[in-house]
Design a protein around this motif. Structure first.
Motif, PDB file in Angstrom:
ATOM      1  N   ARG A  26      -1.084   4.885  -5.537  1.00 49.96           N
ATOM      2  CA  ARG A  26      -1.457   3.453  -5.527  1.00 49.96           C
ATOM      3  C   ARG A  26      -2.874   3.074  -5.393  1.00 49.96           C
ATOM      4  O   ARG A  26      -3.507   2.529  -6.033  1.00 49.96           O
ATOM      5  N   ALA A  27      -3.484   3.891  -4.424  1.00 51.37           N
ATOM      6  CA  ALA A  27      -4.896   3.968  -4.374  1.00 51.37           C
ATOM      7  C   ALA A  27      -5.751   4.218  -5.505  1.00 51.37           C
ATOM      8  O   ALA A  27      -6.673   3.639  -5.846  1.00 51.37           O
ATOM      9  N   LYS A  28      -5.178   5.364  -6.351  1.00 50.28           N
ATOM     10  CA  LYS A  28      -5.783   5.749  -7.437  1.00 50.28           C
ATOM     11  C   LYS A  28      -5.909   4.763  -8.696  1.00 50.28           C
ATOM     12  O   LYS A  28      -6.708   4.478  -9.379  1.00 50.28           O
ATOM     13  N   ALA A  30       0.841  -1.229   0.180  1.00 51.95           N
ATOM     14  CA  ALA A  30      -0.093  -0.024  -0.018  1.00 51.95           C
ATOM     15  C   ALA A  30       0.704   1.270   0.152  1.00 51.95           C
ATOM     16  O   ALA A  30       0.415   2.413  -0.249  1.00 51.95           O
ATOM     17  N   GLY A  31       2.007   1.169   0.302  1.00 54.79           N
ATOM     18  CA  GLY A  31       3.026   2.522   0.365  1.00 54.79           C
ATOM     19  C   GLY A  31       3.223   3.073   1.555  1.00 54.79           C
ATOM     20  O   GLY A  31       3.413   4.281   1.748  1.00 54.79           O
ATOM     21  N   PRO A  72       3.841   7.194  -4.696  1.00 54.21           N
ATOM     22  CA  PRO A  72       3.281   7.540  -3.333  1.00 54.21           C
ATOM     23  C   PRO A  72       2.089   6.731  -2.903  1.00 54.21           C
ATOM     24  O   PRO A  72       1.383   6.369  -4.053  1.00 54.21           O
ATOM     25  N   PRO A  73       1.357   6.553  -1.972  1.00 53.55           N
ATOM     26  CA  PRO A  73       0.435   5.838  -1.345  1.00 53.55           C
ATOM     27  C   PRO A  73      -0.977   6.222  -2.094  1.00 53.55           C
ATOM     28  O   PRO A  73      -1.812   5.359  -2.590  1.00 53.55           O
ATOM     29  N   GLU A  74      -1.099   7.599  -2.470  1.00 51.01           N
ATOM     30  CA  GLU A  74      -2.535   7.950  -2.911  1.00 51.01           C
ATOM     31  C   GLU A  74      -2.459   7.538  -4.363  1.00 51.01           C
ATOM     32  O   GLU A  74      -3.606   7.412  -4.831  1.00 51.01           O
TER      33      GLU A  74
END
Lengths: 480, 254
Positions: free
Chosen positions: B75-77, B48-49, B71-73
Motif C-alpha cells: 500500500r505504501a508503494k 494503512a494495513g 500488505p502495508p508495504e
C-alpha cells in the motif's frame, strides 16, 4: 492480513541455503575412539613420534575428564564411540587446485566461494579445509617471500616442528577442558600461521571450513603466532550441509602475540542450525584463546555467530604483557530452537592492560541466547581497565536472552565498567517501517543491522557485507 | 481515489467501525473529526494495513485496487502514507537510512531509478529547511529521544520526502504547541500545492488544525459511523457545540 502470513510462512519454510551433500569418494576410519585409532590417525598423517605421543597423552587426560554441563544449553548425551574420527577425500595430496576433485570445486562454487575467484578478486589467500584435510593452499609463495608461513597444521608439524612443539598447547593445554583434550587427541587438520618479526601481513588470511562426511566429528586445530612487531588479520568462515544426526565440532584455536604484535581474528559462523523443530544441526564446542604475551601486544576477536544447533564458545584473551590489549566483538544470533552460550574471558595479568567487550545477542523463534563473560583482574595487574557492553535483542515472545557477567577484581587500581541493555523488536516498529514501503524482512534486517553496527565495523569490509546478509537469512520468517 | 464501503472492523471481538462509508476524490482534502474512541485511528490504521484488526465486512478501494488484499508495504508503494499519531522510536536506524530505503523502495515499485546519494541529500536539505529542522536530525536514530513535537515534525518531513498520493494524518496536531502546529500545517499545505494526483485525509479531534489546513469536506465519525458530513463550517459548529449534540442525532440515524 491474510496475505502476509502466507508470505512469511513461505519464507520461514525456506531450507538452509547451504544444505547439500557432496558426493566425493571418502576414506574413513571405523567409528569409535581408542589408542589404536589415534595411532592410525597419526600414522595416516605421517606424523613424527612426538606428535603421536602428544595425542596419546591428551587422550589419556580426556579419559579422566567429564563432559561439562554448566552452560545454559541442553542436548541429548553424545556417544563418543559412535563418531568417526577421520574422513578424508581419497585423492591427495594436491599441488594445485587443478588437481582437485571437480566435485569438490563444484561444492565450493555452490557455497559461492570459488577459490580461483577468491585468489584473483579478493586478494585473499585461502587455506581451504574440506572435511579433515587441507586440499588447497594458495598464495603461499607470495607470503613465503615475506617469511610468512601459512599452511595446514599437518604440514607445519612436518615442516616446522620446532615452532609447533614450542607453541602447540601453550595457550590451550590438552588438559584445559574436556573438548580441548578431545581435540588434542584427534585433531585432523587446521591452519598454521607464523608471521616473522616486524612483518605486516599484506593480505587477510582466510580459511573456509566445511563439514561434509556423514557422522564425522570435525576437530580443527588452528595455531597463529605473531612474532615481535608483526601484524596479521585472519578470517574464518564456514557453512555445512543438512544432516539428520547431530554433528560434533570441537575446534581449538590458539593465538600468540609477542611484543608489539597484533592479531585480529574474525569469524563468520554459519553451520547448519537444525530444522525448525531443532532436529539435526551442528554442536559447536570450541575453545578459542589468545595469549597477548608481549608488551603492547594486541589480540582482537570478532565473531558473527548465526549457525549451529548449539554453540559453546568463549574466545578469550590472556593479557600477560604490560600494556597489552584484548578485544571481543560479538554478534550471536539464535532462531528456531538454536541454543547459544557464548562470551569471552579477559584475564588481566600485565600492568596497564586494557580490554573491551561488545556483545550483541539476538534471539528469535524459540531460541535461547546467553552471554557468559569473565573479566578477571589479577593482583599484579596494576591499572587494568575493562569496558563491557552486553546488549540483547528479542524478536517475538518465545525466545530467551540471558546475561551472566562474572567479575573478579583483585587489584584496587583497576577500573571495570559493565553496561547491559535488553530491547525487543516490536510489531509497532515493523508496521512503521512497512508503512514506509519496507517489507517485513527488510525491516528486521534494517533494525538488526543497525543494532550490530558496532561489531560489523570491526570486520574486514567483504566479511561485513557477508555477515549482514547472513543475519538477514538467519532471521528470515522470525516475525510472523 | 479512495472508496470505503460499509466497513465493519473488530478489535479483540469489539466492533469499532460499524459500517463506514467514505469517498475521497483526487484533489480533495477531507477532515475526519470525532470524540475519543469513535474509531478515527482505527480507520486510519485499517487504510494503512496495520495488523490486529479484523475486517468483518466491507471494502476499501484505492483507484481500482482492492486495498484489503495488500500488505502495508505494498500500500505504501502505491503512494499511501500514514503520519502516525504515536511515531515509534527505532534505535539503530538513522532517519537518513530510513528515508533513503523508503524512497528507493517506492521508486523501484514505480519503475523509477533509485536516487543517488547526492540527489537524495539535496532533496533532504530542501525539505528540512521548509520544516525548520536541523541537519543533525538526519544522523539520529528514527524518533529516538525526540520530543513529541519533533516526532510529529519528522512525520511531516517523511511525508514531504515520500510525496504520497494519499496522505492520512492521524491526529498529527495532538501534543503540539501553536508554533509547531503552524509548521506542521505549513508542511501539509506544501503538499497541497500540487493536488493533481493527490488526496489528503486529516484525522483530528480539534478544529484548531483546520484553521491552518482548510478542508474541502468534514466528516464526523461517531461510535463507529460517519454521522454527519459537511464543509469546513461543520468543523466550526463542532468547535462551538462540542460532540454531545451528535449523540441524539446518532440515535435518530440508527
Amino acid at each position: 492480513m491474510p496475505n502476509e502470513s502466507v508470505d512469511i510462512n513461505q519464507i520461514a519454510q525456506q531450507e538452509y541455503k547451504y544444505g547439500f551433500y557432496t558426493d566425493i569418494e571418502m576414506e574413513t576410519f571405523p567409528k569409535g575412539l581408542n589408542e589404536d585409532i589415534i595411532r592410525m590417525l597419526s600414522e595416516k598423517k605421517g606424523e613424527p613420534q612426538w606428535m603421536t605421543e602428544w595425542r596419546l597423552k591428551a587422550y589419556h587426560s580426556w579419559l579422566k575428564m567429564e563432559e561439562p554441563h554448566w552452560a545454559n544449553v541442553y542436548y541429548p548425551p553424545i556417544d563418543y564411540q559412535d563418531i568417526r574420527y577421520y574422513a578424508a577425500p581419497k585423492r591427495r595430496p594436491l599441488k594445485s587446485l587443478d588437481e582437485a576433485d571437480p566435485e569438490l570445486i563444484k561444492a565450493f562454487e555452490k557455497l559461492g566461494i570459488p577459490l580461483e575467484e577468491q585468489k584473483r578478486l579478493a586478494g585473499v589467500a585461502v587455506d581451504a579445509v574440506f572435511d579433515s584435510v587441507s586440499v588447497a593452499t594458495t598464495y603461499k609463495e607470495k607470503l613465503a617471500e615475506l617469511g610468512i608461513i601459512f599452511c595446514s597444521i599437518s604440514e607445519a608439524i612436518k615442516e616446522y616442528p620446532d615452532l609447533v612443539r614450542k607453541y602447540l598447547g601453550s595457550v590451550v593445554p590438552p588438559t584445559d577442558n574436556f573438548f580441548a583434550a578431545l581435540n588434542s587427541a584427534v585433531f585432523s587438520d587446521g591452519s598454521f600461521v607464523y608471521i616473522p618479526k616486524g612483518v605486516r601481513c599484506p593480505m587477510e588470511l582466510s580459511t573456509y571450513f566445511r563439514i561434509n562426511a556423514n557422522e564425522t566429528g570435525q576437530f580443527e586445530r588452528t595455531l597463529i603466532i605473531a612474532d615481535e612487531g608483526s601484524y596479521v588479520s585472519y578470517l574464518e568462515g564456514c557453512t555445512a550441509p543438512i544432516r539428520d544426526e547431530n554433528q560434533l565440532h570441537a575446534a581449538v584455536v590458539e593465538l600468540i602475540a609477542l611484543d608489539n604484535a597484533e592479531i585480529k581474528y574474525s569469524t563468520v559462523q554459519n553451520w547448519y542450525p537444525g530444522d525448525k523443530e531443532g532436529k539435526g544441526g551442528i554442536f559447536n564446542f570450541v575453545t578459542k584463546r589468545g595469549l597477548a604475551k608481549g608488551k603492547h601486544s594486541k589480540i582482537s576477536w570478532t565473531q558473527v555467530e548465526t549457525g549451529s544447533a548449539i554453540t559453546w564458545k568463549y574466545p578469550s584473551v590472556i593479557l600477560q604483557g604490560d600494556y597489552s590489549i584484548g578485544e571481543f566483538y560479538s554478534v550471536a544470533v539464535t532462531n528456531n530452537r538454536q541454543q547459544a552460550d557464548t562470551g569471552t574471558k579477559m584475564i588481566h595479568i600485565g600492568k596497564h592492560t586494557r580490554s573491551t567487550i561488545v556483545s550483541k545477542g539476538i534471539s528469535a523463534g524459540q531460541s535461547n541466547n546467553s552471554y557468559r563473560g569473565l573479566v578477571k583482574i589479577t593482583a599484579n595487574a596494576e591499572y587494568a581497565r575493562n569496558f563491557s557492553q552486553c546488549d540483547s535483542l528479542l524478536i517475538g515472545d518465545k525466545c530467551g536472552a540471558h546475561t551472566f557477567p562474572y567479575l573478579e577484581v583483585n587489584n584496587p587500581t583497576a577500573r571495570v565498567e559493565h553496561e547491559a541493555t535488553t530491547s525487543k523488536i516490536g510489531e509497532d516498529q515493523i508496521f512503521y517501517l512497512n508503512q514506509r514501503g519496507i517489507s517485513k524482512e527488510d525491516a528486521i534486517s534494517l533494525i538488526v543491522n543497525g543494532y550490530c553496527k558496532e561489531v560489523f565495523l570491526e570486520l574486514p569490509m567483504e566479511f561485513a557485507v557477508e555477515a549482514s546478509k547472513l543475519l538477514s537469512i538467519s532471521l528470515e520468517g522470525s516475525v510472523g | 481515489m479512495l472508496k470505503i464501503k460499509d466497513l465493519v472492523v473488530k478489535v479483540e471481538d469489539k466492533e469499532i467501525l460499524k459500517g463506514v462509508n467514505l469517498e475521497v476524490n483526487t484533489g480533495e482534502v477531507h477532515a475526519i473529526m470525532g470524540p475519543n474512541g469513535s474509531g478515527k485511528s482505527t480507520l486510519a490504521n485499517v487504510i494503512a494495513g496495520k495488523e490486529g484488526y479484523e475486517i468483518v465486512s466491507g471494502e476499501i478501494w484505492y483507484k481500482d485496487i482492492n486495498l484489503l488484499e495488500l500488505p502495508p508495504e505494498e500500500r505504501a508503494k502505491l503512494g499511501i502514507f500514514l503520519a502516525f499519531q504515536y511515531p515509534v522510536e527505532i534505535p539503530g536506524i538513522s532517519n537518513a537510512t530510513l528515508l533513503k530505503t523508503a524512497i528507493n523502495e517506492i521508486r523501484k515499485a514505480r519503475g523509477e531509478e533509485e536516487l543517488d546519494a547526492m540527489e537524495f541529500l539535496s532533496l533532504m536539505r530542501e525539505k528540512m529547511k521548509l520544516l525548520e529542522m536541523t541537519e543533525e536530525m538526519l544522523s539520529r536514530s528514527v524518533n529516538a529521544g525526540f520530543s513529541g513535537g519533533e516526532k510529529k515534525r519528522n512525520e511531516i518531513f517523511q511525508m514531504l520526502m515520500l510525496e504520497p498520493k494519499l496522505a492520512v494524518l492521524d491526529e498529527t496536531d495532538s501534543g503540539l504547541d501553536i508554533d509547531a502546529l503552524k509548521i506542521v500545517a505549513n508542511g501539509v499545505n506544501l503538499l497541497r500545492q500540487d493536488m493533481s494526483d493527490r488526496a489528503i485525509i486529516v484525522v483530528t479531534h480539534y478544529q484548531r488544525l483546520l484553521n491552518y489546513i482548510i478542508p474541502d469536506f468534514v466528516h464526523v465519525l461517531y461510535n463507529g459511523r460517519i454521522v454527519k458530513s459537511g464543509n469546513k463550517e461543520l468543523a466550526l459548529e463542532l468547535e462551538a457545540k462540542g460532540y454531545d449534540w451528535l449523540k441524539s442525532e446518532d440515535k435518530v440515524t440508527v
